[in-house]
Design an enzyme around this catalytic site. Structure first.
Site, PDB file in Angstrom:
ATOM      1  N   SER A  59     -32.016  41.730   1.303  1.00  0.00           N
ATOM      2  CA  SER A  59     -32.601  42.843   2.045  1.00  0.00           C
ATOM      3  C   SER A  59     -33.245  43.905   1.263  1.00  0.00           C
ATOM      4  O   SER A  59     -33.937  44.945   1.900  1.00  0.00           O
ATOM      5  CB  SER A  59     -31.031  43.707   2.461  1.00  0.00           C
ATOM      6  OG  SER A  59     -30.788  43.194   3.415  1.00  0.00           O
ATOM      7  N   LYS A  63     -36.769  44.461   2.676  1.00  0.00           N
ATOM      8  CA  LYS A  63     -36.828  45.667   3.822  1.00  0.00           C
ATOM      9  C   LYS A  63     -37.767  46.826   3.221  1.00  0.00           C
ATOM     10  O   LYS A  63     -38.361  47.657   3.912  1.00  0.00           O
ATOM     11  CB  LYS A  63     -35.543  45.941   4.444  1.00  0.00           C
ATOM     12  CG  LYS A  63     -34.752  44.861   5.360  1.00  0.00           C
ATOM     13  CD  LYS A  63     -33.619  45.506   5.656  1.00  0.00           C
ATOM     14  CE  LYS A  63     -33.079  44.302   6.575  1.00  0.00           C
ATOM     15  NZ  LYS A  63     -31.969  43.519   5.714  1.00  0.00           N
ATOM     16  N   SER A  86     -29.761  48.742   6.766  1.00  0.00           N
ATOM     17  CA  SER A  86     -30.244  47.421   6.601  1.00  0.00           C
ATOM     18  C   SER A  86     -30.208  46.514   7.727  1.00  0.00           C
ATOM     19  O   SER A  86     -30.311  45.335   7.648  1.00  0.00           O
ATOM     20  CB  SER A  86     -29.234  46.734   5.556  1.00  0.00           C
ATOM     21  OG  SER A  86     -29.913  45.742   4.740  1.00  0.00           O
ATOM     22  N   LYS A 132     -32.251  50.734  -1.684  1.00  0.00           N
ATOM     23  CA  LYS A 132     -31.951  49.450  -0.810  1.00  0.00           C
ATOM     24  C   LYS A 132     -31.266  48.582  -1.689  1.00  0.00           C
ATOM     25  O   LYS A 132     -31.450  48.089  -2.806  1.00  0.00           O
ATOM     26  CB  LYS A 132     -33.079  48.969  -0.556  1.00  0.00           C
ATOM     27  CG  LYS A 132     -32.995  48.014   0.741  1.00  0.00           C
ATOM     28  CD  LYS A 132     -32.437  48.829   1.894  1.00  0.00           C
ATOM     29  CE  LYS A 132     -31.861  47.729   2.943  1.00  0.00           C
ATOM     30  NZ  LYS A 132     -30.338  47.485   2.408  1.00  0.00           N
TER      31      LYS A 132
END
EC number: 3.4.16.4
Length: 373
Positions: free
Chosen positions: A50, A53, A113, A217
């Site tokens: 993730s 992203k 997320s 993140k």
């Protein structure tokens, strides 16, 4: 001001470099000085999960800057996007045929997320996910991510088509924070998201725990393991951290918290020059002025191990003489900073004013000036 909860949490964190078992890949840099404080296996490719992203968000920031995308722009979730991503992994629970703003999607991506949010943004902004992914890769190359490639907008497993390095992730975080500080503050660091009547919390391991932390993140898949790209700002310093391929979420979180505290605790930050302070002068060829002042648009700092007093060296590098015309604020030189003879950072220097091409009279005057003592 830090909350009592954050202060209480901080007392339980022992600053430390993460072990190779907890974080096989680890990198910590100080954006304020340009220095790398610690690096381990930072050019090894790995699947970011993730953390992909972050590139989707950066691409959105770039498109917003260029007027190709707007925060209040409404995107309708395409049926095939809904069918593929509804309820898959982390989600913001976008309804079928939902009409949702870019602003809402970005909050969903950065806070919870959202796999569905990233896919909806990609498809809605570019017309297809493939076109958006192509744009992600163009943006990655443009900022110097030389050892990374993206195959999806959300990092879902794609047989190794998506890979990054810690060095490249730090390059991405640096570009995002330095180019778009207002957008970064708007979209990163929220602890919860409420959308479609559902409240979810952010799983960022440092925000609200490490004082000054504000993102960025996490990432996890069975193939990729656990990773985190994080940042915190404290006392004029902005640190960016990568920990990756951790075997468990607990080890990743512990490594991230202790690593960031170590970065703030183990070094003294010395201010060498304030923003826009003259650092040197450079010769100018065929200009209305024969010299230009060199300044840094931001303060120049150097990190030294706490309690030490090493020799700090400074060297200006430019290919001169510079040729007019020169724009005000144009990057024309670099300041090389060394500690005890070892180069530790390079900071850009810019011209403090615009200098046009010299007139005939100015050329004559400059010619005489070169003969004066």
């Amino acid at each position: 001001m830090c909350s009592p909860a954050a202060n209480a949490a901080r007392t339980t964190i022992t600053p430390a470099i993460p072990s190779a078992q907890d974080a096989p890949i680890a990198l910590l840099i100080d954006l304020s000085s340009g220095q790398t404080l610690f690096a381990r296996d930072i050019d090894r490719r790995f699947m970011p999960a993730s953390m992909t992203k972050v590139m989707t968000v950066f691409t959105a920031f770039e498109w917003m800057h260029r007027g190709k995308l707007f925060p209040q722009q409404v995107i309708t979730v395409a049926p095939d996007v809904f069918d593929k991503w509804h309820g898959v992994g982390s989600t913001m629970f976008l309804p079928k045929d939902a009409r949702v703003t870019v602003d809402q999607l970005l909050h969903g991506i950065t806070t919870v997320s959202a796999n569905d949010g990233a896919a909806a943004l990609a498809h809605g902004a570019a017309g297809s996910i493939a076109k958006w992914v192509a744009a992600m890769n163009r943006e990655a190359r443009s900022i110097g991510m030389t050892n990374s490639h993206y195959g999806t907008p959300n990092g879902w497993m794609d047989q190794g088509g998506t890979f990054v390095t810690a060095r490249d992730l730090a390059t991405l975080a640096t570009a995002m924070i330095e180019r778009y500080p207002d957008l970064y503050r708007r979209y990163f660091g929220a602890r919860t998201l409420t959308y479609n009547g559902i409240t979810q919390r952010n799983h960022d391991p440092i925000t609200g725990v490490v004082p000054g932390a504000d993102g960025i993140k996490t990432g996890f898949t069975n193939q990729a393991g656990y990773g985190f790209l994080g940042s915190a700002q404290r006392n004029g310093r902005r640190l960016v951290m990568v920990v990756a391929t951790s075997p468990t979420g607990r080890q990743r979180n512990k490594a991230a918290q202790e690593f960031m505290e170590w970065g703030f605790d183990a070094f003294d930050s010395r201010l060498l020059f304030g923003a826009n302070t003259q650092i040197a002068k450079a010769k100018v060829q065929n200009g209305g002025l024969s010299r230009v002042k060199l300044v840094s648009p931001r303060p120049i700092r150097v990190d030294v191990p706490k309690g030490t007093h090493p020799e700090v060296g400074l060297k200006v590098r430019y290919f001169g003489p510079l040729r007019a015309p020169i724009a005000r604020g144009e990057h024309v030189a670099d300041l090389i900073v060394s500690v005890d003879g070892k180069e530790v950072g390079t900071r850009p220097l810019v011209s403090d004013r615009a200098i046009g091409t010299a007139t005939i009279v100015q050329r004559i005057f400059n010619g005489f000036a070169r003969w004066l003592p």
